[in-house]
Motif scaffolding. Structure first.
Motif, PDB file in Angstrom:
ATOM      1  N   SER A  56       0.691  -1.269  -0.043  1.00 35.80           N
ATOM      2  CA  SER A  56      -0.026  -0.029  -0.034  1.00 35.80           C
ATOM      3  C   SER A  56       0.740   1.335  -0.175  1.00 35.80           C
ATOM      4  O   SER A  56       1.935   1.241   0.885  1.00 35.80           O
ATOM      5  CB  SER A  56      -1.013  -0.176   1.493  1.00 35.80           C
ATOM      6  OG  SER A  56      -1.069   1.258   1.588  1.00 35.80           O
ATOM      7  N   GLU A  58      -0.376   4.456   0.270  1.00 34.25           N
ATOM      8  CA  GLU A  58      -1.098   5.561   0.650  1.00 34.25           C
ATOM      9  C   GLU A  58      -0.272   6.659   1.129  1.00 34.25           C
ATOM     10  O   GLU A  58       0.665   6.337   1.962  1.00 34.25           O
ATOM     11  CB  GLU A  58      -2.113   5.302   1.924  1.00 34.25           C
ATOM     12  CG  GLU A  58      -3.039   4.382   1.148  1.00 34.25           C
ATOM     13  CD  GLU A  58      -4.102   3.927   2.391  1.00 34.25           C
ATOM     14  OE1 GLU A  58      -4.971   3.688   1.967  1.00 34.25           O
ATOM     15  OE2 GLU A  58      -3.856   4.170   3.566  1.00 34.25           O
ATOM     16  N   GLN A  93      -8.103   7.518   3.496  1.00 30.64           N
ATOM     17  CA  GLN A  93      -6.562   6.369   3.887  1.00 30.64           C
ATOM     18  C   GLN A  93      -7.410   5.562   4.914  1.00 30.64           C
ATOM     19  O   GLN A  93      -8.366   5.744   5.753  1.00 30.64           O
ATOM     20  CB  GLN A  93      -5.505   7.349   4.532  1.00 30.64           C
ATOM     21  CG  GLN A  93      -4.673   7.740   3.421  1.00 30.64           C
ATOM     22  CD  GLN A  93      -5.179   9.239   3.425  1.00 30.64           C
ATOM     23  OE1 GLN A  93      -6.076   9.769   3.755  1.00 30.64           O
ATOM     24  NE2 GLN A  93      -4.551  10.047   2.383  1.00 30.64           N
ATOM     25  N   ARG A  94      -6.714   4.358   4.899  1.00 24.85           N
ATOM     26  CA  ARG A  94      -7.095   3.178   5.846  1.00 24.85           C
ATOM     27  C   ARG A  94      -6.509   3.347   7.322  1.00 24.85           C
ATOM     28  O   ARG A  94      -5.333   2.852   7.320  1.00 24.85           O
ATOM     29  CB  ARG A  94      -7.019   1.828   5.020  1.00 24.85           C
ATOM     30  CG  ARG A  94      -8.133   1.531   4.163  1.00 24.85           C
ATOM     31  CD  ARG A  94      -7.601   0.150   3.468  1.00 24.85           C
ATOM     32  NE  ARG A  94      -6.199   0.581   2.721  1.00 24.85           N
ATOM     33  CZ  ARG A  94      -5.712  -0.551   2.286  1.00 24.85           C
ATOM     34  NH1 ARG A  94      -6.057  -1.667   2.403  1.00 24.85           N
ATOM     35  NH2 ARG A  94      -4.427  -0.617   1.836  1.00 24.85           N
ATOM     36  N   ILE A  95      -7.186   4.292   8.115  1.00 21.54           N
ATOM     37  CA  ILE A  95      -6.222   4.444   9.186  1.00 21.54           C
ATOM     38  C   ILE A  95      -6.827   3.358  10.320  1.00 21.54           C
ATOM     39  O   ILE A  95      -7.622   2.781  10.314  1.00 21.54           O
ATOM     40  CB  ILE A  95      -6.552   5.783   9.786  1.00 21.54           C
ATOM     41  CG1 ILE A  95      -8.130   6.325   9.768  1.00 21.54           C
ATOM     42  CG2 ILE A  95      -5.831   6.734   8.726  1.00 21.54           C
ATOM     43  CD1 ILE A  95      -8.250   7.527  10.532  1.00 21.54           C
ATOM     44  N   ASN A 113      -2.164   5.575   9.204  1.00 20.24           N
ATOM     45  CA  ASN A 113      -2.081   4.624   8.437  1.00 20.24           C
ATOM     46  C   ASN A 113      -0.632   4.197   8.327  1.00 20.24           C
ATOM     47  O   ASN A 113      -0.266   3.246   7.388  1.00 20.24           O
ATOM     48  CB  ASN A 113      -2.850   4.722   7.028  1.00 20.24           C
ATOM     49  CG  ASN A 113      -2.041   5.964   6.412  1.00 20.24           C
ATOM     50  OD1 ASN A 113      -1.489   6.859   7.062  1.00 20.24           O
ATOM     51  ND2 ASN A 113      -2.218   6.196   5.276  1.00 20.24           N
TER      52      ASN A 113
END
Ligand code: URA
Length: 248
Positions: A56, A58, A93-95, A113
């Protein structure tokens, strides 16, 4: 442009040092080419794969949340209760939360993240001070306050030394607010420390997470960390090397 080993570590796969080993042993590809030298830098557009799996890429983001009571400190809950991540619907974002606070505890929690920083902050050898305000019943005695400070025997061992201060007390109601600063992060540690002394915690709030305070925030509010705050966290964690037994 960022160093390849930093980009791999930030994806949360492994530490920077192990990322270097992965690179040297030919496990890392950039845009389809195996890379074995350590110096290279990559841009956000470069595709990085580790063991053939894309990582990832990000943009790392960091937030401080004033978690209210009645919220779960995880990314999702199988009982569909509100989680700390639900406060960040606007963030693409995937936090995830760094560490946890109990469902019934409010206060400061960091979400990010950045797997590298989160792993370091959560490592048991990294002893970040965390300050709690506990509303307790009845009023602790001098001796109980001394015991909280010097260490309490819990079923998972003695607690380390803590800083303790009686903030206020109400004689008629037999209640008190106690400020407790600990650097360990055992499960329900503060509640168990008070319970071991027969003191009941009516409310618990984490006022400070390291150098971050709740100043200016109300329950449910959040703010992005400032760049110098992220830098300070990196400086703090880099002083500790988790792979050495003494953590130095
Ligand atoms: N100690 C507790 O008992 N609960 C928390 O949420 C954090 C520390």
């Amino acid at each position: 442009m960022e160093r390849l080993q930093k980009v791999i570590a930030q994806a949360g796969i492994t530490s920077r040092r192990k990322a270097e080993q992965l690179i040297v042993s030919g496990k890392v590809e950039v845009n389809g080419q195996t890379v074995t030298e350590l110096g290279i830098k990559v841009s956000p557009d470069d595709q990085v794969k580790v063991n053939g799996v894309p990582i990832s890429r990000e943009q790392p983001v960091y937030f401080l949340l004033y978690k209210p009571v009645g919220v779960i400190s995880s990314v999702r809950d199988d009982r569909n209760r509100k989680t700390v991540v639900d406060f960040f619907d606007h963030v693409p974002q995937r936090i995830f939360p760094v560490g946890r606070l109990d469902y019934d505890t409010s206060g400061a929690i960091v979400l990010t993240n950045d797997g590298e920083l989160a792993n370091k902050l959560m490592h048991p050898r990294f002893q970040l001070d965390k300050t709690y305000i506990a509303a307790v019943h009845p009023i602790p005695t001098e001796d109980q306050l001394r015991r909280l400070a010097s260490g309490i025997r819990l079923d998972d061992g003695m607690t380390a030394g803590a800083k303790v201060r009686l903030v206020s007390s109400d004689r008629s109601r037999q209640t008190a607010n106690v400020q407790l600063t600990i650097h360990e992060g055992r499960n329900r540690q503060v509640r168990r420390m008070f319970a071991a002394l027969d003191l009941h915690v009516r409310k618990l709030r984490r006022d400070r997470y390291g150098f971050l305070s709740l100043a200016g925030l109300h329950p449910g509010d959040s703010r992005p960390l400032k760049p110098h705050e992220v830098k300070t966290f990196y400086h703090l964690v880099e002083r500790v090397n988790p792979s050495r037994p003494d953590g130095k």
